[in-house]
Scaffold this active site. Structure first.
Site, PDB file in Angstrom:
ATOM      1  N   ALA A   1      19.507 -14.367 -32.565  1.00  0.00           N
ATOM      2  CA  ALA A   1      19.886 -15.611 -31.895  1.00  0.00           C
ATOM      3  C   ALA A   1      21.130 -16.126 -32.608  1.00  0.00           C
ATOM      4  O   ALA A   1      21.053 -16.902 -33.571  1.00  0.00           O
ATOM      5  CB  ALA A   1      18.749 -16.621 -31.994  1.00  0.00           C
TER       6      ALA A   1
ATOM      7  N   SER B   1      21.547 -24.262 -37.146  1.00  0.00           N
ATOM      8  CA  SER B   1      20.819 -23.011 -36.945  1.00  0.00           C
ATOM      9  C   SER B   1      19.865 -23.145 -35.759  1.00  0.00           C
ATOM     10  O   SER B   1      19.986 -24.080 -34.960  1.00  0.00           O
ATOM     11  CB  SER B   1      20.069 -22.640 -38.226  1.00  0.00           C
ATOM     12  OG  SER B   1      19.588 -21.323 -38.151  1.00  0.00           O
ATOM     13  N   ASN B   2      18.906 -22.247 -35.631  1.00  0.00           N
ATOM     14  CA  ASN B   2      17.930 -22.311 -34.536  1.00  0.00           C
ATOM     15  C   ASN B   2      16.581 -21.799 -35.029  1.00  0.00           C
ATOM     16  O   ASN B   2      16.439 -21.415 -36.185  1.00  0.00           O
ATOM     17  CB  ASN B   2      18.439 -21.518 -33.325  1.00  0.00           C
ATOM     18  CG  ASN B   2      18.698 -20.071 -33.709  1.00  0.00           C
ATOM     19  OD1 ASN B   2      17.791 -19.342 -34.077  1.00  0.00           O
ATOM     20  ND2 ASN B   2      19.965 -19.663 -33.656  1.00  0.00           N
ATOM     21  N   HIS B   3      15.586 -21.779 -34.113  1.00  0.00           N
ATOM     22  CA  HIS B   3      14.205 -21.479 -34.533  1.00  0.00           C
ATOM     23  C   HIS B   3      13.865 -19.997 -34.592  1.00  0.00           C
ATOM     24  O   HIS B   3      12.701 -19.652 -34.767  1.00  0.00           O
ATOM     25  CB  HIS B   3      13.218 -22.147 -33.571  1.00  0.00           C
ATOM     26  CG  HIS B   3      13.274 -23.640 -33.603  1.00  0.00           C
ATOM     27  ND1 HIS B   3      12.999 -24.356 -34.738  1.00  0.00           N
ATOM     28  CD2 HIS B   3      13.592 -24.543 -32.652  1.00  0.00           C
ATOM     29  CE1 HIS B   3      13.139 -25.641 -34.479  1.00  0.00           C
ATOM     30  NE2 HIS B   3      13.501 -25.780 -33.214  1.00  0.00           N
ATOM     31  N   SER B   4      14.833 -19.106 -34.421  1.00  0.00           N
ATOM     32  CA  SER B   4      14.502 -17.674 -34.414  1.00  0.00           C
ATOM     33  C   SER B   4      13.864 -17.269 -35.748  1.00  0.00           C
ATOM     34  O   SER B   4      14.346 -17.636 -36.815  1.00  0.00           O
ATOM     35  CB  SER B   4      15.777 -16.860 -34.181  1.00  0.00           C
ATOM     36  OG  SER B   4      15.501 -15.498 -34.374  1.00  0.00           O
TER      37      SER B   4
END
Ligand code: C5P
Length: 394
Positions: A273, A206-209
Site C-alpha cells: 500500500a 502512512s496507512n493501515h497495511s
C-alpha cells in the site's frame, strides 16, 4: 505420487493419535518412507509397537535411547517433509515459543525441511486466543497448518477441533508435493506493507497495511520453489527467510529498489500500500503546535506498478492490487488497463473481515483476457494459494 518421499511423522498426545495407524499404513502403501517420532504422551494413546510394525522402522521417542543418541539435526535434514499429526495445543504452544524439551521439539527447531501441522484439540482450547496466536506464529515461520474439522469431539461436545482424517492428510501431502516445485527457478519480486512518508523527525504519513498478504504470497511462492525478493515497508510481522529481503521506509525507496530488481524478475506482485502523496519538504525540527491549523504541502509519488508496466518485457508477468471502497470492479478493470498489468487483484473495504490488518481476505482476480476469478472469504495463506494458482494457470 509419494513414492520414495521421506516423511517424518511426529505424533503427539491427543486421542486422535489412534488414527495415525491408518495414516502410516496409507503412507507406506503409497511407497513413502516413514520415520515416526512420538512424544511420551502420545504413547498413552497408541503403542509404539503398532506404529513401528506398520512403518517398518523403530519409533523414536527420546533424544537418548539405550546408549544411542537420536541425531535430531540429521532427522530434519533427511526428511522431505515433517508432518506433525496430531499436533496438540501443548506442542503447538512449545513450537511457537522455541521450547525444546523433547526429541520432537528439538527436531522441529533444527529442521530445514518444510513442516506441516495438523492440529487436534477440544473446541475451547482451539478457540482460545493464545492457541490462535500460536497458530499465527507457526504460519509466520512458514509452516503449513491444515484446518481443523468441525464435528464430534472426544469431550462429547460438537465444534471445531477434530484432526483432519488420514485420507485428507494424504491428499494434502500429495498436492503439497505436486505443487512444491511448480515455481522452481522463477524469480519473483513482491512488494508488501505500507510506506511511511516523513513529515518531521518524529511524524510520518502512512496507512493501515500490515504486510500480512504480501508475506503470505511470498511464502507460497517460496514453498513452490521460487526465488523470492521481498521489498517491504515497516511492519510488525515476522519476515521469513526469503532469498532477499529489502526493508524500506518511503515510496521513493520502494521505487528505487523495485527498479534495481525488476529486470531479473519473471513475475512481480505489487501488494504494498504505497503512499500516493509524500511531503514536499521534511521539516528539520519537530513542528511546533503554534497555530490552530496546519498545512502540509504534498506531492504525488511515482506509481511503481505503472512504471514497471511501462518497461515490462513480454515474458514478464505483472500483478497489482486494487483496494477499493466504491465502483470496485470498474476501478479494478480500469487499473489493469492503465497500469499495463497482467492481473489486478481486487479487495474491497466493504467486505467485512477482509483486507487491511485482518487475517482473512476476499478477492476477485481480473486478468487481461477479460476473465474474472472470484473467491470466497478465506485466510490470507489460502488466498495466496489462489493467487499463485490463477497466475500459473494463465
Ligand atoms: O492506483 P492504486 O494505488 O489504487 O493501485 C494499487 C496498486 O498499485 C497496488 O498494486 C500498489 O502496490 C500499486 N502502487 C504502486 N505505487 C504507487 C501506488 C500504488 O506500485 N505509488
Amino acid at each position: 505420487m509419494l513414492k520414495g518421499k521421506k516423511i517424518l511423522l511426529c505424533i503427539t498426545g491427543s486421542i486422535a493419535a489412534y488414527k495415525t495407524a491408518t495414516l502410516v499404513r496409507l503412507l507406506v502403501k503409497q511407497g513413502a518412507e516413514v520415520q515416526v517420532i512420538m512424544t511420551e504422551a502420545a504413547t498413552n494413546f497408541i503403542s509404539p509397537l503398532t506404529i513401528s510394525t506398520l512403518s517398518k522402522k523403530k519409533v523414536l521417542i527420546h533424544i537418548f535411547d539405550d546408549d544411542t543418541w537420536a541425531n535430531h539435526v540429521m532427522l530434519g535434514r533427511w526428511a522431505d517433509v515433517m508432518l506433525i499429526a496430531p499436533a496438540t495445543c501443548n506442542t503447538i504452544a512449545k513450537m511457537a515459543n522455541g521450547i525444546c524439551d523433547n526429541l520432537l521439539l528439538s527436531v522441529y527447531l533444527s529442521a530445514t525441511c518444510p513442516v506441516i501441522v495438523v492440529p487436534a484439540m477440544d473446541e475451547d482450547m482451539w478457540m482460545h486466543l493464545s492457541t490462535q496466536r500460536n497458530i499465527e506464529h507457526l504460519q509466520q515461520f512458514g509452516n503449513l497448518i491444515l484446518p481443523v474439522v468441525t464435528g464430534e469431539l472426544a469431550s462429547g461436545l460438537f465444534g471445531p477441533g477434530r484432526m483432519a482424517e488420514p485420507e485428507k492428510i494424504l491428499q494434502e501431502l500429495e498436492s503439497f508435493f505436486t505443487k512444491k516445485n511448480d515455481l522452481q527457478n522463477k524469480n519473483i519480486l513482491i512488494t508488501a506493507g505500507p510506506t511511511q512518508e516523513p513529515i518531521d523527525p518524529v511524524r510520518y504519513l502512512s496507512n493501515h497495511s500490515s504486510g500480512k498478504m504480501g508475506i503470505a504470497i511470498a511464502n507460497e511462492c517460496m514453498v513452490r520453489g521460487a526465488k523470492v525478493t521481498l521489498v517491504i515497508g515497516p511492519t510488525n510481522q515476522k519476515i521469513p527467510n526469503f532469498n532477499k529481503v529489502i526493508q524500506i521506509q518511503t515510496a521513493e525507496e520502494m521505487l528505487q529498489n523495485c527498479k534495481n530488481e525488476f529486470a531479473n524478475m519473471d513475475v512481480a506482485i505489487m501488494c504494498a500500500a504505497v503512499a500516493d502523496y509524500t511531503t514536499v519538504e521534511v521539516s528539520k525540527n519537530k513542528i511546533k503546535k503554534n497555530s490552530s491549523t496546519l498545512q502540509i504541502e504534498l506531492k504525488r509519488t511515482k506509481d511503481i506498478l505503472k512504471y514497471l508496466g511501462s518497461i515490462k518485457k513480454e515474458n514478464q508477468i505483472l500483478v497489482g492490487f486494487a483496494l477499493e471502497t466504491e465502483n470496485e470492479e470498474q476501478n479494478a478493470k480500469e487499473k489493469l488497463r492503465q497500469k499495463n498489468a497482467d492481473f489486478i487483484i481486487l479487495n474491497s473495504l466493504n467486505d467485512k473481515g477482509a483486507a487491511f490488518g485482518s487475517n482473512n481476505n476476499k478477492i476477485t482476480i481480473f486478468d487481461k483476457d477479460g476473465d474474472a476469478h472470484r473467491f470466497e472469504l478465506k485466510s490470507k495463506e489460502a488466498v495466496a494459494i489462489d493467487i499463485v494458482n490463477t497466475i500459473l494457470k494463465k
